[in-house]
Design a protein around this motif. Sequence first.
Motif, short mmCIF file in Angstrom:
data_model
loop_
_atom_site.label_atom_id
_atom_site.label_comp_id
_atom_site.label_asym_id
_atom_site.label_seq_id
_atom_site.Cartn_x
_atom_site.Cartn_y
_atom_site.Cartn_z
N ASP A 207 0.90 -1.12 0.01
CA ASP A 207 0.09 0.01 -0.08
C ASP A 207 0.88 1.33 -0.25
O ASP A 207 2.04 1.22 0.63
CB ASP A 207 -1.03 0.21 1.29
CG ASP A 207 -1.93 -1.14 1.33
OD1 ASP A 207 -2.40 -1.68 0.32
OD2 ASP A 207 -1.91 -1.87 2.44
N PRO A 208 0.54 2.35 -0.58
CA PRO A 208 1.28 3.55 -0.66
C PRO A 208 1.24 4.31 0.37
O PRO A 208 0.32 4.02 1.44
CB PRO A 208 0.60 4.30 -1.70
CG PRO A 208 -0.78 3.92 -1.94
CD PRO A 208 -0.76 2.51 -1.30
N VAL A 209 2.23 5.61 0.75
CA VAL A 209 2.40 5.82 1.92
C VAL A 209 1.35 6.61 2.57
O VAL A 209 0.90 6.77 3.76
CB VAL A 209 3.61 6.95 1.89
CG1 VAL A 209 3.52 7.76 0.78
CG2 VAL A 209 4.12 7.60 3.12
N TRP A 210 0.40 7.11 1.64
CA TRP A 210 -0.62 8.05 1.86
C TRP A 210 -1.79 7.31 2.68
O TRP A 210 -2.58 7.73 3.33
CB TRP A 210 -1.07 8.88 0.71
CG TRP A 210 -0.17 9.64 -0.05
CD1 TRP A 210 0.18 10.86 0.37
CD2 TRP A 210 0.76 9.14 -1.17
NE1 TRP A 210 1.34 11.31 -0.54
CE2 TRP A 210 1.50 10.36 -1.55
CE3 TRP A 210 0.60 8.12 -1.85
CZ2 TRP A 210 2.44 9.87 -2.52
CZ3 TRP A 210 1.58 7.91 -2.97
CH2 TRP A 210 2.25 9.04 -3.37
N TYR A 211 -1.63 5.98 2.35
CA TYR A 211 -2.79 4.95 2.89
C TYR A 211 -2.12 4.49 4.24
O TYR A 211 -3.25 3.95 5.00
CB TYR A 211 -2.85 3.87 2.13
CG TYR A 211 -3.97 2.99 1.99
CD1 TYR A 211 -5.29 3.26 1.89
CD2 TYR A 211 -3.74 1.70 2.57
CE1 TYR A 211 -6.39 2.23 2.12
CE2 TYR A 211 -4.79 0.63 2.87
CZ TYR A 211 -6.12 1.17 2.60
OH TYR A 211 -7.00 0.09 2.68
N PRO A 224 9.34 6.97 1.61
CA PRO A 224 9.27 6.30 0.30
C PRO A 224 7.64 5.93 0.18
O PRO A 224 7.09 5.68 1.18
CB PRO A 224 10.17 5.08 0.53
CG PRO A 224 10.32 4.76 1.70
CD PRO A 224 10.27 6.03 2.41
N VAL A 225 7.48 5.79 -1.12
CA VAL A 225 5.78 5.46 -1.34
C VAL A 225 5.51 4.16 -0.86
O VAL A 225 4.73 3.73 -0.23
CB VAL A 225 5.78 5.58 -3.02
CG1 VAL A 225 4.06 5.17 -3.42
CG2 VAL A 225 5.86 6.87 -3.58
N PHE A 226 6.54 3.07 -0.99
CA PHE A 226 6.37 1.81 -0.70
C PHE A 226 7.37 1.44 0.47
O PHE A 226 8.50 1.50 0.05
CB PHE A 226 6.21 0.62 -1.70
CG PHE A 226 5.27 0.91 -2.85
CD1 PHE A 226 4.05 0.86 -2.57
CD2 PHE A 226 5.69 1.64 -3.92
CE1 PHE A 226 3.02 0.88 -3.41
CE2 PHE A 226 4.53 1.72 -4.97
CZ PHE A 226 3.33 1.48 -4.61
#
Length: 591
Positions: A207-211, A224-226
């Motif tokens: 899941d991406p960082v914003w989640y 990082p995004v992941f």
Amino acid sequence: MTETRERVQAWLTAFEAALHDRDVPRAAALFGADSFWRDLVAFSWNITTVEGPDGVTDLLTTRLADVDPGGFTIDGEPAEADGVTEAWLRFETRVGRGTGHLRLRDGRAWTLLTTLRELKGFEEGRPQGVEHELRPGRRSWREERETEEQTLGYEQQPYVVVIGGGQGGIALGARLRQLGVPALVLDRHERPGDQWRGRYKSLCLHDPVWYDHLPYLPFPKNWPVFAPKDKIADWLEMYTRVMEVPYWSKAEVRSARYDAAAGRWQVTVDRDGESVVLRPAQLVFATGMSGKANYPSLPGQDVFRGEQHHSSRHPGPEAYRGRKVVVIGSNNSAFDICGALWEHDADVTMVQRSSTHIVKSASLMEIGLGALYSEEAVEAGVSTERADLIFASLPYRIMHEFQIPLYEQMAERDHDFYTRLEKAGFRHDWGDDGSGLFMKYLRRGSGYYIDVGAAELVADGRIKLAHGQVDHLTETSVVLADGTELEADLVVYATGYGSMNGWVADLVDRETADRVGKVWGLGSGTTKDPGPWEGEQRNMWKPTRQENLWFHGGNLHQSRHYSLYLALQLKARYEGLPTPVYRLAEVHHPG
């Protein structure tokens, strides 16, 4: 005032007037025939959804006088699209303040979300940090913390004990800390974050960082995004310290018993070799969304000369270079492990026992999550908290209708990939009704993989594929039901996990586990989610049929969002507020 705002205000005025007058039929008539009211604690002291005017009538008949709602106001500017008017709301009840979301269709409510956000008189605030009154014996912050660490669980009993110190337990511990509820998080590992450190080295969040933010303290902008698993582990350890979560490492729960007369649990803990008995009022199992590892019992396991272990115990690929590995399963863990083994020149075969849904990570990011959890969403003013509430505002009964078009887009976008995957013999599905990954997760918690490269290896034949159930093992191989024999030096059982109430059966007793029933699932009647319809995650974040026993967990998003509602329920009980529960969940046992 715009016409759209006038429409919302007219409905809201009529609704509040009906509630004020205790006129339940008038209030229920403001809801459409196919409508849904999802309440997170505010009206029900539960997490529940009622459907249609009859459901609204039942909820209000039972709870209206006690809740005493009012002060409904529009928050921000309503919007309208495709015949649906949407608006954010604020409101109050006798004991708290809440946030809501309303969708109107043809002048009546189609969906209504009501959430309790804080309790009156017990609002979260910023602590002073120091006592600005000089006196002999005044203690520093560090001295206060050291005293608490030495006495909590001994001279002072926690009101709440949380079993499990992963992201779920830590998030709940932080919430309870801010609310002033004495709580203690227990975990058997040596350090916070070891739940992640001990997994195979290539593991990253899908899941991406914003989640994935935790309460109060979001990941920094350069995160990082992941996130790699060791980075997550270090963050959890830091978070536990910075948020002052009372946390016992190397603390393994041996047993728990509930004393109904005293209204307290007796929890026996092995704390680094010391036996400690805790007596909390409330006990929370925060062991993730899953229970104990499903380790199959197969003929020949005792004669197999190679290594074999469950995916949760997989140490990583380094020791298996050039060796033959058979991975039983075809979901997230199976793909991740197969991919890492292939990168280290192992000869890998995946055994697919049933069809699996796969979605490309980039497609999921853009099409499935982008509107709520992305940099673009943040720039458009959709905060993580607002995104959580938007997602929560869609009742589970109709959520699949919103998901199906998204996965149709993904199927079209990645058509060539799915063609190659199926040509390689992989059995792929989109869920029973084509609603894809999120509904599979909510309904059964299994049967999917977010592709970050390993599915491409299967499609290209670089990871070999076999099908069927395992019949038995020989000294050197895995034999499938159709007679296929797969040579193996290592067998990895990526065979998933059981229901969370398996931990209750082990630590409390089977009778208590049966009293609670199944944990997780919606009762949708789809594969591995048998009915009857529940409409919410069974037994998660809300009262169960066992007094003072709770379940908390899920992914990082759920751990963050629902920890608030669980914490508020526990805080209310700690402060002695009446908490009459509307529609306590029925017990369901999976067939």
